[in-house]
Design an enzyme around this catalytic site. Structure first.
Site, PDB file in Angstrom:
ATOM      1  N   HIS A   1      29.385  13.671  69.598  1.00  0.00           N
ATOM      2  CA  HIS A   1      27.815  13.054  69.564  1.00  0.00           C
ATOM      3  C   HIS A   1      27.510  11.609  69.227  1.00  0.00           C
ATOM      4  O   HIS A   1      27.354  11.145  68.883  1.00  0.00           O
ATOM      5  CB  HIS A   1      26.652  13.530  69.466  1.00  0.00           C
ATOM      6  CG  HIS A   1      26.070  14.687  70.167  1.00  0.00           C
ATOM      7  ND1 HIS A   1      26.152  14.657  71.655  1.00  0.00           N
ATOM      8  CD2 HIS A   1      26.049  15.858  69.766  1.00  0.00           C
ATOM      9  CE1 HIS A   1      26.135  15.929  72.292  1.00  0.00           C
ATOM     10  NE2 HIS A   1      26.037  16.580  71.194  1.00  0.00           N
ATOM     11  N   HIS A  40      26.222   9.112  59.642  1.00  0.00           N
ATOM     12  CA  HIS A  40      27.427   8.967  61.233  1.00  0.00           C
ATOM     13  C   HIS A  40      27.028   7.509  61.419  1.00  0.00           C
ATOM     14  O   HIS A  40      25.772   6.695  60.616  1.00  0.00           O
ATOM     15  CB  HIS A  40      27.205  10.328  61.572  1.00  0.00           C
ATOM     16  CG  HIS A  40      25.001  10.173  61.898  1.00  0.00           C
ATOM     17  ND1 HIS A  40      24.054  10.867  61.385  1.00  0.00           N
ATOM     18  CD2 HIS A  40      24.716   9.668  62.525  1.00  0.00           C
ATOM     19  CE1 HIS A  40      22.774  10.748  61.890  1.00  0.00           C
ATOM     20  NE2 HIS A  40      23.751   9.808  62.932  1.00  0.00           N
ATOM     21  N   HIS A  45      26.531   5.098  64.793  1.00  0.00           N
ATOM     22  CA  HIS A  45      26.038   4.790  66.690  1.00  0.00           C
ATOM     23  C   HIS A  45      26.872   4.212  67.082  1.00  0.00           C
ATOM     24  O   HIS A  45      26.342   2.617  66.129  1.00  0.00           O
ATOM     25  CB  HIS A  45      24.476   4.655  66.851  1.00  0.00           C
ATOM     26  CG  HIS A  45      24.171   5.729  66.016  1.00  0.00           C
ATOM     27  ND1 HIS A  45      24.148   7.447  66.828  1.00  0.00           N
ATOM     28  CD2 HIS A  45      23.107   6.716  65.482  1.00  0.00           C
ATOM     29  CE1 HIS A  45      22.818   8.362  66.771  1.00  0.00           C
ATOM     30  NE2 HIS A  45      23.306   7.720  65.472  1.00  0.00           N
ATOM     31  N   HIS A  50      23.466   5.959  59.796  1.00  0.00           N
ATOM     32  CA  HIS A  50      22.034   6.710  59.274  1.00  0.00           C
ATOM     33  C   HIS A  50      23.415   7.169  58.486  1.00  0.00           C
ATOM     34  O   HIS A  50      23.896   8.676  58.033  1.00  0.00           O
ATOM     35  CB  HIS A  50      21.999   7.097  60.704  1.00  0.00           C
ATOM     36  CG  HIS A  50      21.288   6.824  61.715  1.00  0.00           C
ATOM     37  ND1 HIS A  50      21.126   7.321  63.291  1.00  0.00           N
ATOM     38  CD2 HIS A  50      20.957   5.284  61.821  1.00  0.00           C
ATOM     39  CE1 HIS A  50      20.276   6.089  63.851  1.00  0.00           C
ATOM     40  NE2 HIS A  50      20.455   5.076  62.518  1.00  0.00           N
ATOM     41  N   THR A  62      17.125  11.170  66.020  1.00  0.00           N
ATOM     42  CA  THR A  62      17.442  10.245  67.495  1.00  0.00           C
ATOM     43  C   THR A  62      18.211  10.909  68.158  1.00  0.00           C
ATOM     44  O   THR A  62      18.390  10.813  69.502  1.00  0.00           O
ATOM     45  CB  THR A  62      18.016   8.650  67.752  1.00  0.00           C
ATOM     46  OG1 THR A  62      19.531   9.026  66.686  1.00  0.00           O
ATOM     47  CG2 THR A  62      17.500   8.223  66.788  1.00  0.00           C
ATOM     48  N   THR A  63      18.445  11.926  68.113  1.00  0.00           N
ATOM     49  CA  THR A  63      19.235  13.264  68.871  1.00  0.00           C
ATOM     50  C   THR A  63      18.058  14.514  68.970  1.00  0.00           C
ATOM     51  O   THR A  63      17.524  15.022  67.776  1.00  0.00           O
ATOM     52  CB  THR A  63      20.291  13.349  68.614  1.00  0.00           C
ATOM     53  OG1 THR A  63      20.307  13.998  66.650  1.00  0.00           O
ATOM     54  CG2 THR A  63      21.505  12.623  68.060  1.00  0.00           C
TER      55      THR A  63
HETATM   56 ZN   LIG Z   1      21.668   9.113  63.852  1.00  0.00          ZN
END
Ligand SMILES: [Zn+2]
Length: 243
Positions: free
Chosen positions: A83, A108, A110, A127, A194-195
């Site tokens: 992810h 991590h 995005h 993030h 957000t996941t």
């Molecule tokens: Zn994130």
């Protein structure tokens, strides 16, 4: 174990066991964002009223106190959980917000950005995920614009785990400080992971200033991910967005 520490547990678990963290979900198709809440009762919060990311607009001047950053050099490993690509932080780095210490756990990425600033999307967003002693979360978000190569990414990407499930010990000394812009002014709102499981009650602290990354660095990330890994923006509803 309360809900938040359960969510954090899942997140930390997902750092070591990519496939063990709850029912399968994706960024598109049947298991995509529109259906996350329906995939499993434990993902019910994904249909909540205080979800992230958002388009940050309608800003309210709140004279926000500076975030007290206490970051030390120290990262343990870099992993690809399918992810995102995540760098785990060594113990000892923290921020203080609302008089509460939140320890840095990992950061991590995005691509493209998840949050939008006044409607603007960025090619990459980091993030930095922090937790207090009760499992409450605070996320510092940093936007990347395309430009000069980024020194921190250079070190991390040198050991980019290209396969889902890969985890590599980081040899380069990388300070999370290097991810932050010089100017630490920020926007603040109340949001969620957000996941999945999309747990709410997360303090979101979005840096106003962006940092640069080269086109090659951004492409190196999107190449490894094979697909965009941004959840679409969610309704702001009754939440104020402070600056
Ligand atoms: Zn994130």
């Amino acid at each position: 174990m309360n809900k938040k520490s359960f969510a954090l547990g899942l997140m930390l678990l997902s750092s070591s066991a990519a496939f063990a963290a709850g029912p399968h979900w994706e960024y598109s198709g049947e298991a995509g964002p529109e259906n996350w809440a329906k995939l499993s009762p434990e993902y019910g919060a994904c249909a909540g009223k205080n979800q992230s990311p958002i388009n940050l607009g309608g800003l309210i001047d709140a004279k926000l106190k500076p975030i007290a950053f206490s970051y030390k050099a120290g990262t343990t490993d870099i992993l690809n959980n399918g992810h995102t690509v995540q760098v785990n932080a060594a113990a000892g780095s923290s921020i203080t917000v609302d008089g509460i210490q939140f320890d840095l756990k990992q950061f991590h990425f995005h691509a493209p950005s998840e949050n939008l600033i006044k409607g603007k999307s960025f090619p990459l967003e980091a993030h930095l995920v922090h937790a207090d002693k009760d499992g409450n979360l605070a996320v510092v978000a940093v936007m990347f614009r395309e430009g000069k190569a980024n020194k921190a990414l250079e070190k991390a990407w040198a050991q980019m785990p290209s396969k889902e499930g890969d985890k590599i010990a980081l040899t380069a000394k990388l300070s999370s400080q290097e991810i932050l812009p010089k100017n630490r002014d920020y926007y603040r709102f109340n949001g969620s992971l957000t996941t999945p499981p999309c747990s709410e009650g997360v303090r979101w602290l979005v840096m106003k200033a962006s940092v640069s990354a080269s086109k090659e660095q951004i492409e190196a990330f999107t190449h490894v991910m094979h697909h965009p890994n941004n959840r679409p923006v969610q309704a702001v509803n009754a939440r104020p967005v402070l600056e």
